[in-house]
Design an enzyme around this catalytic site. Structure first.
Site, PDB file in Angstrom:
ATOM      1  N   CYS A 258       0.800  -1.233   0.000  1.00  0.00           N
ATOM      2  CA  CYS A 258       0.000   0.000   0.000  1.00  0.00           C
ATOM      3  C   CYS A 258       0.833   1.283   0.000  1.00  0.00           C
ATOM      4  CB  CYS A 258      -0.941   0.004   1.201  1.00  0.00           C
ATOM      5  SG  CYS A 258      -2.203  -1.273   1.091  1.00  0.00           S
ATOM      6  N   LEU A 259       1.560   1.539   1.095  1.00  0.00           N
ATOM      7  CA  LEU A 259       2.152   2.870   1.269  1.00  0.00           C
ATOM      8  C   LEU A 259       3.176   3.251   0.192  1.00  0.00           C
ATOM      9  CD1 LEU A 259       2.448   3.401   5.125  1.00  0.00           C
ATOM     10  CD2 LEU A 259       0.539   3.740   3.580  1.00  0.00           C
TER      11      LEU A 259
END
Ligand SMILES: NC(=O)c1ccc[n+]([C@@H]2O[C@H](COP(=O)([O-])OP(=O)(O)OC[C@H]3O[C@@H](n4cnc5c(N)ncnc54)[C@H](O)[C@@H]3O)[C@@H](O)[C@H]2O)c1
Length: 416
Positions: A258-259
């Site tokens: 994700c990040l």
């Protein structure tokens, strides 16, 4: 009995399949990866948050296949395929577009389609609805379409699917209501937003917020390193403020699916609107620098005792991207190992969650045996099950990139 279809049986899709099966739904799941489909047939989980016993208990209700035709009988289909970046750090929608195209081939009037994959605002309406229309059916009229981002935090047990509020935006009011009724089976709180675009952007805001704040504290860690101030002491002290401060930990860089990926979906989309998302780009840049900073620090720690990186035996402890899980995706440990090897270090690693790293030709070694032989122990990911006390007492030199040794004042221990 309701039938729920799921496309993509990974970190997001498999827990969803289990959650709906627990609520007496029949689950028909599709994944292109035949190994995953076979594992499900054997009731063997490959995701740490899902126990194989759960699959055995619910086995009758979860049917996995590599073929999309099974989705024709579903009342609702949830799309949970990856949304990575290309090499040039642009959104790679190909898995999502491929899955949507294949779904269009079996789509039935009256079905509900919900996209869970993280993506930029506008994807559901502008890219997916037209592809689904190739079925001859129109979104909002013949079938329902909504976006609801997955917020799962792998390895976490206090907030799981059931008690994490679920954000949801439908193409029409009816689309939203149908999706709400479905998710109410497995989630306690549904947060309705007015459009799929608002739901898409909500997920990106959450991840960008983390990315920017992690970058900020990482930048501070590089400054405090020059100034000779302990960043961990500063973060601990700032976190005593009862309001107006939220704690973020510095570290070797960002990992996971994700990040390091999602924020660039928005910066790419913003360019179409003649805007440069500078916070997002800057945060990415700072976080990407962290493995280089950590290796430079390792070099200094070795230099202090007259050793060079070339030929040094470096034991990396923890290689997954975060504590308590075995997920290697985008893990900063991989970059650190690569940089150390480039400079001639002999790298080994210990990680109770990762037995081997195939592409690097490495296998996890036993900690107690590897410690005495290492010139430097690098704590990259601080798994709770690892004995960090043993590392600081038996390791010759330790560089702690996660602050787990912050209460220890020992000559042989240095920290980020
Ligand atoms: N992992 C997380 O913590 C997390 C959290 C929130 C949101 N998300 C988002 O959820 C989405 C899925 O992430 P994930 O971590 O579950 O990914 P994953 O890689 O674990 O699982 C995705 C699955 O989809 C399958 N797949 C790929 N293309 C397919 C296709 N065309 N048809 C059928 N199956 C296909 C893959 O084989 C894989 O098993 C991504 O958009 C991600 O950003 C992930």
């Amino acid at each position: 009995m309701r039938t729920v279809g799921i496309i993509g049986l990974g970190y997001v899709g498999l827990p969803l399949a289990v959650a709906f099966a627990r609520e007496d739904c029949e689950v028909v799941a599709v994944d292109l990866d035949a190994r995953k489909v076979e594992a499900i047939a054997r009731c063997e989980s490959y995701i740490e948050d899902v126990a194989s016993e759960d699959l055995r208990a619910l086995g009758e209700r979860i049917h996995a296949s590599t073929r999309y035709s099974s989705l024709a009988k579903a009342d609702a289909v949830l799309v949970c395929v990856p949304t990575p970046l290309t090499k040039n750090r642009e959104p790679d929608l190909s898995p999502l577009l491929d899955a949507t195209r294949a779904l269009a081939g079996v789509l039935q009037a009256g079905q509900l389609v919900v996209v869970e994959s993280t993506t930029y605002p506008g994807t559901t309406r502008e890219r997916l609805a037209p592809l689904l229309a190739e079925s001859g059916l129109t979104a909002g009229r013949d079938f329902n379409l909504a976006f609801s981002p997955e917020r799962v935090d792998p390895g976490r047990t206090d907030f799981v699917l059931r008690n994490t509020p679920k954000v949801l935006g439908g193409l029409t009011e009816t689309c939203a209501q149908r999706a709400r009724e479905l998710y109410e089976l497995v989630c306690e709180t549904i947060v309705m937003v007015s459009t799929p675009e608002a739901a898409e952007l909500t997920k990106l805001l959450e991840n960008i917020f983390r990315s920017v704040n992690i970058a900020l504290v990482n930048e501070l860690a590089m400054i405090t390193d020059r100034m000779g101030i302990d960043i961990w002491e500063v973060v601990d002290a700032a976190a005593t403020k009862p309001y107006g401060f939220m704690r973020f930990e510095p570290g070797p860089g960002m990992g996971g699916h994700c990040l390091p990926v999602d924020p660039f979906y928005l910066s790419w989309r913003a360019r179409e609107f003649d805007l440069a998302a500078e916070f997002i780009e800057l945060a990415g840049k700072v976080n990407q620098q962290m493995p280089y900073h950590c290796v430079a620090k390792a070099q200094r720690v070795l230099n202090d005792v007259g050793l060079a990186i070339k030929g040094a035996r470096v034991l990396v402890v923890g290689v997954s991207y975060k504590a308590g899980v075995g997920d290697l995706r985008e893990s900063p440990a991989l970059k650190i190992i690569e940089l150390l090897r480039e400079q001639g270090a002999e790298v080994s690693y210990h990680d109770p969650h990762v037995a081997s790293i195939g592409h690097l030709g490495l296998e996890s070694v036993a900690l107690d045996r590897a410690l005495p032989a290492a010139d430097l122990v690098l704590i990259v990911t601080a798994h709770p099950s690892v004995d960090h006390e043993l590392i600081v007492t038996q390791g010759r030199r330790v560089l702690d990139l996660r602050g787990v040794t912050r209460r220890t004042q020992r000559e042989n221990v240095a920290r980020l």
